[in-house]
Design an enzyme around this catalytic site. Sequence first.
Site, PDB file in Angstrom:
ATOM      1  N   CYS A 214      -1.445  37.954  -5.841  1.00 33.25           N
ATOM      2  CA  CYS A 214      -1.698  36.940  -6.870  1.00 33.25           C
ATOM      3  C   CYS A 214      -0.475  36.069  -7.161  1.00 33.25           C
ATOM      4  CB  CYS A 214      -2.173  37.615  -8.161  1.00 33.25           C
ATOM      5  SG  CYS A 214      -3.868  38.225  -8.050  1.00 33.25           S
TER       6      CYS A 214
ATOM      7  N   ASP B  78      10.190  -4.035   1.506  1.00 34.17           N
ATOM      8  CA  ASP B  78       9.825  -5.428   1.696  1.00 34.17           C
ATOM      9  C   ASP B  78      10.620  -6.250   0.683  1.00 34.17           C
ATOM     10  OD1 ASP B  78       8.316  -7.704   2.581  1.00 34.17           O
ATOM     11  OD2 ASP B  78       7.154  -7.516   0.726  1.00 34.17           O
TER      12      ASP B  78
ATOM     13  N   THR C 221       9.798  -9.871  -0.640  1.00 34.06           N
ATOM     14  CA  THR C 221       8.990 -10.611  -1.597  1.00 34.06           C
ATOM     15  C   THR C 221       7.972  -9.701  -2.275  1.00 34.06           C
ATOM     16  OG1 THR C 221       9.219 -12.580  -0.239  1.00 34.06           O
ATOM     17  CG2 THR C 221       7.478 -12.603  -1.908  1.00 34.06           C
TER      18      THR C 221
ATOM     19  N   ASP D 150       3.807  -4.290  -0.969  1.00 32.41           N
ATOM     20  CA  ASP D 150       2.830  -4.678  -1.983  1.00 32.41           C
ATOM     21  C   ASP D 150       1.473  -4.036  -1.775  1.00 32.41           C
ATOM     22  OD1 ASP D 150       1.750  -6.054   0.127  1.00 32.41           O
ATOM     23  OD2 ASP D 150       2.268  -8.039  -0.611  1.00 32.41           O
TER      24      ASP D 150
END
Length: 902
Positions: free
Chosen positions: A540, A582, A584, A798
């Site tokens: 357990c 990234d 932008t 994004d």
Amino acid sequence: MNQTQGSAPLRLKIAGMDCGSCAMTIENSMRQLPGVRSATVSFTTETMELVGDAPLEAVTARLRELGYRLAAETPRTEAVVERRHGLAGFVDFLWSQARLRVALLATAALLVAIPLLQSGPAIAGIPALDWIFAAAVIGIGLPIFVKGFRALLFARRVTIDLLMAIAACGALAIGETGEAVTVILLYTLGEALEAYSAARARDSLRSLMSLQPQEATVLREHRGGHGSEAAAGGHEHDGHACSGHDHEHDHGHSHAPGHAGRHGHAHAGHDHDSHTCGGHDHDHDHKEAPGHGAARSEHEHEQAEGHAHEHGHQHGDTHEHAGHSHAHDEGHAHGAAQACSGHDHADHAHDHAPAHDQGAGHGHARSREQQHARDDSHDGGVHYHATAVPVESVAVGETVLVRPGQRIPLDGLVLKGESTINQSHVTGESEPVLRVVGDEVLAGAVNGDGALEIRVTRPAGDATIARIARLVEQAQSERSPAERFIDRFARWYTPAVVLVALLVVLVPVLAFGQPLLDTADGTRGWLYRGLALLIIACPCALVISIPVTVVSSLTRLANLGVLVKGGAQLDALADVRAVAFDKTGTLTHGRPQVTAVRAAQCEHTEAVLVGCDPCDEVVALAAAVERSSEHPVAHAIVDAAAGRQLQHRYQPATRVVAHAGRGVRGELGDGVSVAVGSDRLFGEAATTAAASLAATVDASRAAGQTVMYVARNESIVGYIGVRDAVRLASSQALAELHAANPTVAAVMLTGDTPQSAARVAEQVGNIDAVHAGLLPEQKLAAIEQLRDRYGSVAMVGDGINDAPALARADVGIAMGAGTAQAMETADVVLMQDDLSHVPMALRLARRSRQLVKQNIALSLGLKLAFLALAIPGFTTLWMAVLADVGATMLVTINGMRVLRES
């Protein structure tokens, strides 16, 4: 369930599981059912997923055979009952379940009986206290025994329940009744601890689900007079019944001299003239100038010009007139709030502010929330009721009213009003944010001090908080690699220890003549030692050690605004040694603005010049093509055109074709082709541009701007420069990655120009490498190179434009802000678009792995130690159980420490 191959898994809730091994037992048994191809059971979320075509009746019957049952799905918006924590919370949990209540009462009875019957009389030659102990073992342990034998019969699995049953019965057989009852009590305590820790984890998830309110106040259109509509609850306004309650009406009527009228309000169940209302008291105060009377039935006034009415009504109706204006030909103003005693409906007030078409000197009252003016009559026009309805019944496009201090019930856009919004529970954002008309708001966020009217953009089941809760629950039910390893280990560990226990009993007794039972001098017999080994075989603590840590980590990250899709992704985060960003929308805000425009024919030297016709033509041409694009640069160009009043110079271009990473082309109505893009789109044409244009292009690029050339019929007519602001959190995030131990490399991957990328890298700092001018397929190659160099790589983008690179990276991290696309495609979603959460997520993932290792070492270490002590006879049965219970408690507390991490 009647599922077919390739269909979605059937997801069911299971009640009755009280330890981690229960999930393994159910899995084993379900896989043996005809038609079941795979089965996955999560103890922490109490869920089971089945793939196959076995009927639901067979699944339900098998669960009953094992001693479990299907549970009803808890509504996601159901409020969570606050539990007390610590020892008090655990005692509450014990008392809330019948089986555990029996154990508590039996323990109390034993504590009383032991001193009283310590030297009591014997019954059938057996001390009375032993009879009491045996009865307690049977009373407390019977459910455990039954469940153990059911698992052996229907799942063909030796479970800890079966081992405890054998150990307790064996102890009774050899006269160790005190040991037997101690074993059962301690084992019951250990199971309760496991169940309690899992309930705490589930509560943290349900608290996330319950952030979305159950009701929404919807503004729904109402046509016709109030006299024809009866409100619920026995109320009518303008003829609404209002029975069984006391009312106070204060009517003030003022009339210019020489005006006459008759007044009388007819309400079902009461008469305003006689001041009776179904046997209830009413106070009315009518004030009229001399020579004035009024005739009015159901608010239909007949009056001369130049008087005003003010009505004050308060009532407990479930509807609210949301303060919209109604035009009246009679030239009167009226505000209503009707109160029926016996109800508390402070949130449901009727507020009418009709406009006036006649008479001079007419005033009209308007509440702060009432801004809609409608030229409709009070009795036959269009107005709105604010009605409280379940969130599930609110349709996309409807308008909901959110008052100050209330939780926003559904995702939507602000139509009216402005307020600060606390969305820390949804996105992890620590500071309230201002929301004005046109801004998006998320379900579960708390409204500040201003009332808002919100147009619903997603149904209740698709609201951001509901999607987060659903994904977190799915993540918690998925096993990490370490969990899968422990599951496989436990399947072999328990049978192996049972075999060792059997050999420990048989070999010394049969081969070496050692005693089977305890000897007179107190030496433990080999049967006793074998029983101790059976207890030590309990897995357990080992089984629960990882899930409780993983679930706590996933829940804590979700509370902080980082959504991790599962235990496997959490484990992968701990391995990350490089993060690719990234530019932008990730390192920058992704909302570039036009900062330079220059036409090829211009004589001026400044790159930005307002009022130059050739430059305006460049912007107008570019906007005609970019209107159909969702790229951030396209939005910047369209906004610049609108700012110069050029948005209508050209119709939107047709036959628009996007060239990934390069630009876009289209055609105007007169057949003229227009192109907007970088150097790569135009090739030699960009390099052979006029010398004066090329010089300003270099200056714009040196200033960190991204340059987009604009061409008409393949001839460059000018360029547009855009620049994006760097996020304030970018520098902090990259500094924390470099300070991590082991350090994490930061790399920029962008399709922008090298000059713009270098400028952003310089502003942010701590970027180890910059790869600029990349097409989408080149970003994939860059990810592969980073994996070869650093090992495990995460990509932050994004979630849409960078989807290929996010998929190729070991961990894809999306700047999501709650977008559905980011949640579905990425492994990790930053709900707040805050890059400082990237190092935080990595730190918590590493912390989670550290706690998992500690728990495994603790569980196995205690097992091995007591295994070594049990064989020579140094371990008692109750000590073996106490060790298991203690290990379960320690790994649970240790795993849940991550809930306090920040």
